[in-house]
Design a protein around this motif. Structure first.
Motif, mmCIF file in Angstrom:
data_model
loop_
_atom_site.group_PDB
_atom_site.id
_atom_site.type_symbol
_atom_site.label_atom_id
_atom_site.label_comp_id
_atom_site.label_asym_id
_atom_site.label_seq_id
_atom_site.Cartn_x
_atom_site.Cartn_y
_atom_site.Cartn_z
ATOM 1 N N GLU A 244 57.259 11.351 -0.243
ATOM 2 C CA GLU A 244 56.260 10.913 -1.223
ATOM 3 C C GLU A 244 54.875 10.926 -0.566
ATOM 4 O OE1 GLU A 244 57.691 7.157 -2.605
ATOM 5 O OE2 GLU A 244 58.925 8.085 -4.160
ATOM 6 N N PRO A 245 53.847 11.327 -1.327
ATOM 7 C CA PRO A 245 52.564 11.675 -0.689
ATOM 8 C C PRO A 245 51.714 10.496 -0.231
ATOM 9 C CG PRO A 245 52.429 11.970 -3.063
ATOM 10 C CD PRO A 245 53.849 11.660 -2.759
ATOM 11 N N LEU A 246 51.959 9.277 -0.717
ATOM 12 C CA LEU A 246 51.018 8.182 -0.474
ATOM 13 C C LEU A 246 51.641 7.071 0.361
ATOM 14 C CD1 LEU A 246 49.444 7.815 -4.033
ATOM 15 C CD2 LEU A 246 48.617 9.198 -2.126
ATOM 16 N N LYS A 247 50.794 6.467 1.198
ATOM 17 C CA LYS A 247 51.106 5.213 1.867
ATOM 18 C C LYS A 247 50.164 4.157 1.286
ATOM 19 C CE LYS A 247 54.393 6.031 4.874
ATOM 20 N NZ LYS A 247 55.688 5.319 4.812
ATOM 21 N N ILE A 248 50.727 3.062 0.756
ATOM 22 C CA ILE A 248 49.929 2.081 0.021
ATOM 23 C C ILE A 248 50.094 0.714 0.688
ATOM 24 C CG2 ILE A 248 49.463 1.113 -2.254
ATOM 25 C CD1 ILE A 248 51.282 3.464 -3.322
ATOM 26 N N TYR A 249 48.963 0.053 0.923
ATOM 27 C CA TYR A 249 48.980 -1.277 1.522
ATOM 28 C C TYR A 249 48.137 -2.224 0.659
ATOM 29 C CZ TYR A 249 50.442 1.503 5.553
ATOM 30 O OH TYR A 249 51.084 2.385 6.378
ATOM 31 N N LYS A 250 48.609 -3.462 0.550
ATOM 32 C CA LYS A 250 47.866 -4.472 -0.193
ATOM 33 C C LYS A 250 47.963 -5.796 0.547
ATOM 34 C CE LYS A 250 47.555 -6.787 -4.702
ATOM 35 N NZ LYS A 250 48.078 -6.879 -6.073
ATOM 36 N N LYS A 275 45.816 18.172 -1.460
ATOM 37 C CA LYS A 275 45.124 17.105 -2.175
ATOM 38 C C LYS A 275 46.030 16.478 -3.228
ATOM 39 C CE LYS A 275 42.984 19.801 -5.904
ATOM 40 N NZ LYS A 275 41.712 20.167 -6.562
ATOM 41 N N VAL A 276 45.750 15.219 -3.543
ATOM 42 C CA VAL A 276 46.562 14.447 -4.485
ATOM 43 C C VAL A 276 45.636 13.787 -5.494
ATOM 44 C CG1 VAL A 276 48.268 12.617 -4.770
ATOM 45 C CG2 VAL A 276 48.242 13.978 -2.674
ATOM 46 N N ASN A 277 45.962 13.929 -6.770
ATOM 47 C CA ASN A 277 45.262 13.203 -7.831
ATOM 48 C C ASN A 277 45.957 11.857 -8.029
ATOM 49 O OD1 ASN A 277 43.405 15.336 -8.515
ATOM 50 N ND2 ASN A 277 45.141 16.400 -9.430
ATOM 51 N N VAL A 278 45.191 10.774 -7.933
ATOM 52 C CA VAL A 278 45.783 9.439 -7.910
ATOM 53 C C VAL A 278 45.192 8.581 -9.025
ATOM 54 C CG1 VAL A 278 46.250 7.386 -6.515
ATOM 55 C CG2 VAL A 278 46.036 9.627 -5.404
ATOM 56 N N SER A 279 46.062 7.823 -9.696
ATOM 57 C CA SER A 279 45.644 6.762 -10.604
ATOM 58 C C SER A 279 46.255 5.471 -10.082
ATOM 59 C CB SER A 279 46.130 7.043 -12.034
ATOM 60 O OG SER A 279 45.773 5.984 -12.897
ATOM 61 N N LEU A 346 50.974 15.769 -7.119
ATOM 62 C CA LEU A 346 50.859 16.620 -5.938
ATOM 63 C C LEU A 346 51.393 17.997 -6.288
ATOM 64 C CD1 LEU A 346 50.370 17.030 -2.865
ATOM 65 C CD2 LEU A 346 52.693 16.204 -2.493
ATOM 66 N N CYS A 347 50.481 18.941 -6.460
ATOM 67 C CA CYS A 347 50.842 20.337 -6.736
ATOM 68 C C CYS A 347 51.829 20.452 -7.905
ATOM 69 C CB CYS A 347 51.426 20.995 -5.491
ATOM 70 S SG CYS A 347 50.324 20.997 -4.067
ATOM 71 N N GLY A 348 51.549 19.699 -8.991
ATOM 72 C CA GLY A 348 52.376 19.787 -10.182
ATOM 73 C C GLY A 348 53.528 18.811 -10.245
ATOM 74 N N GLN A 349 53.827 18.117 -9.175
ATOM 75 C CA GLN A 349 54.917 17.143 -9.164
ATOM 76 C C GLN A 349 54.343 15.733 -9.224
ATOM 77 O OE1 GLN A 349 58.208 17.379 -9.417
ATOM 78 N NE2 GLN A 349 58.277 15.157 -9.363
ATOM 79 N N THR A 350 54.854 14.906 -10.146
ATOM 80 C CA THR A 350 54.352 13.546 -10.320
ATOM 81 C C THR A 350 55.193 12.556 -9.523
ATOM 82 O OG1 THR A 350 55.697 13.253 -12.305
ATOM 83 C CG2 THR A 350 53.441 14.048 -12.605
ATOM 84 N N TYR A 351 54.527 11.510 -9.037
ATOM 85 C CA TYR A 351 55.186 10.454 -8.267
ATOM 86 C C TYR A 351 54.704 9.096 -8.762
ATOM 87 C CZ TYR A 351 56.483 14.117 -4.940
ATOM 88 O OH TYR A 351 57.008 15.237 -4.361
ATOM 89 N N ASN A 352 55.588 8.131 -8.720
ATOM 90 C CA ASN A 352 55.268 6.743 -9.050
ATOM 91 C C ASN A 352 55.649 5.895 -7.852
ATOM 92 O OD1 ASN A 352 54.851 4.227 -10.107
ATOM 93 N ND2 ASN A 352 56.417 4.374 -11.692
#
Length: 534
Positions: A244-250, A275-279, A346-352
């Motif tokens: 999965e493309p993202l590492k998320i910290y809070k 590159k990754v488009n992020v919401s 990411l390049c046409g593939q969606t991730y949650n």
């Protein structure tokens, strides 16, 4: 003349030698490979004259007593032929189209036993061999194994392949086909393979990710071949996935006073090479409002108070963005911080994806300048049936002292800080209720002094305990009032270890059920009056 005769004799001798060699080679059965035979050494006598091997039966018919034995070979009740075997013969006797061969190692000869020969039963030790059945079908095995389960986009996908010929015949036309499921093939692909029996072939397949991506790929290798039984096919597949493309910290501040701001920080990093488009979507904890929003790289947002926070942005490879905002609440207590969620392409593939942080914000009451009193400020009082999950950590432990009360019944449950509260499914308790319930049957030795209280959820457990506190009226009927627990499975009331303090009674309990204050009936006193004359 003599020289001519000498040459002629030499030529005739040379011709006779090669003719003899040819006859030996042509007439001798093809038995040079001893691995093609299954061997059995048997001893036959007139008393034990029959032995079987595979589908063949060998029977000793007659002993001549001088080193020879007459034997018969049959197959599935069909007589194949007879043979005379001689003691210590070096030649094989072949039967059934050379699929059976016999040789006598030791046959009784009475000449060697002049004194006792007439007393001994003759025996024959025979080597009984049959041709091995050779399967003429090709038998193959195939194994595939990826060097990793998940990959980065810039990595080669390496698949180790091993093909084995486990049959008894050589295969010289095995076609190997590869279905890469959209991956780009760097090494390996369709080819024709030859394998001797018992041999194997190992190779490495290398693939790359394409421009357009999928969530997972199923790589399939197929083998096709023909033998005497027809056409055959064998395949194996292996599944691989993209990391999965993202590492998320809070993270959030742990403590604050009522009405004071608490800072929340979120960072998102693209760990892939494209590159990754992020919401990004985030929610403040319940009872909190957002006071201001900013971003650390200068792209700020003005003060707002939305119900949720949302950012849309693009992350270059290895790029990280950080966001922060401030929240506040006037509600004291422990508040769980929700995880942040992202929706990316990411390049046409969606991730949650979501963060793996687990923060608790504790809000304290504001400092008071009243004279100091030795009272705790870490206790929360909630009504029966109100959600208490915000006062528990993820494992069900209370973060502070909790008091759950029913004012109408004048009853409450006190839960000390650090107590673990689990329901019957071993999950954290969401709410606790105290209600008045119908009275179960009582033993004749006890009477109901107050109400019957139902504590729910039924089957809940506490470690180490919680305290049940009930009101006790002045007009209690009976003697020695005490808290009893009702066990529904066997309809028994069990006495608890309770304490009576003026007009209240309490007991430490470790689970929920029906509880009541019961008392012993008052004793009847009979007075006998005797009148004595004055």
């Amino acid at each position: 003349m003599s020289r001519i005769m000498s040459r002629k004799c030499f030529f005739l001798a040379f011709t006779a030698f090669f003719l003899t060699l040819y006859l030996v080679m042509c007439l001798t059965p093809a038995s040079a490979n001893e691995d093609d035979w299954d061997s059995l050494i048997v001893t036959l006598s007139p008393e034990n004259s029959i032995v079987s091997k595979d589908v063949y039966i060998l029977e000793a018919l007659k002993f001549d007593g001088y080193g020879m034995v007459l034997v018969q070979v049959s197959k599935e009740d069909e007589r194949l032929g007879d043979a005379v075997l001689e003691n210590n013969s070096t030649a094989w006797c072949y039967l059934d189209s050379n699929n059976v061969r016999l040789k006598a190692c030791n046959v009784t000869d009475q000449k060697t036993l002049p004194m006792f020969g007439s007393l001994c039963s003759p025996e024959a030790e025979i080597v009984f061999e049959t041709k091995k059945i050779v399967e003429d079908d090709v038998v193959l095995e195939l194994d595939l194994e990826a060097n990793k389960d998940e990959y980065f986009l810039d990595e080669d996908i390496i698949i180790d392949m091993e093909l084995r010929n486990v049959g008894e015949v050589k295969s010289d036309r095995i076609r190997l086909d590869l279905d890469s499921d959209g991956l780009l093939v760097k090494e390996g692909g369709p080819e024709i393979i030859t394998l001797d029996k018992g041999s194997k072939k190992s190779c490495e397949l290398r693939l790359r990710f394409p421009e357009r991506l999928k969530e997972s790929y199923n790589i399939t290798v197929t083998l096709n071949w023909e033998d005497n039984s027809g056409k055959h096919s064998l395949y194996q597949d292996v599944e691989i996935e993209l990391i999965e493309p993202l590492k998320i910290y809070k993270s959030a501040g742990l403590e604050a006073f009522s009405g004071n701001p608490v800072c929340v920080t979120i960072s998102v990093k693209n760990i892939q090479k494209r590159k990754v488009n992020v919401s990004l979507l985030d929610l403040p904890p319940a009872t909190f409002t957002v006071t201001s929003i900013s971003r650390s790289d200068g792209d700020g947002m003005g003060p707002e108070s939305p119900d949720y926070l949302n950012w849309n942005f693009v992350l270059a490879p290895e790029e990280k963005k950080t966001f922060s905002y401030y929240i506040k609440s006037d509600q004291p207590g422990a508040h769980r911080v929700p995880q942040v969620h992202t929706y990316s392409n990411l390049c046409g593939q969606t991730y949650n994806e979501c963060s793996d942080s687990d923060n608790i914000i504790t809000i304290f009451e504001n400092i008071s300048y009243l004279p100091y009193r030795n009272e705790t400020h870490t206790e929360v009082t909630i009504s029966s049936g109100v959600d208490l999950s915000s006062y528990l950590d993820k494992n069900g432990y209370s973060l502070l002292d909790i008091r759950v009360e029913n004012k109408e019944l004048d009853a409450f449950i006190f839960i000390p800080k650090g107590t673990r509260l689990l329901d019957s499914h071993k999950e954290s308790i969401q709410a606790i209720t105290i209600t008045e319930v119908d009275q179960p049957s009582l033993p004749a030795s006890l009477l109901l002094a107050e109400k019957c209280y139902g504590l729910e959820p039924e089957g809940a457990e506490f470690d180490p305990f919680c305290r049940l506190d009930l009101s006790l009226s002045d007009s209690v009927k009976g003697n020695f009032p005490a808290i009893y627990r009702y066990c529904g499975s066997n309809s028994i009331w069990n006495l608890t270890d309770c304490i009576v303090n003026e007009n209240r009674i309490s007991a430490d309990i470790s689970d929920f059920s029906i509880y009541a204050v019961l008392a012993e009936p008052p004793q009847e006193i009979k007075l006998n009056v005797k009148i004595v004359p004055s």
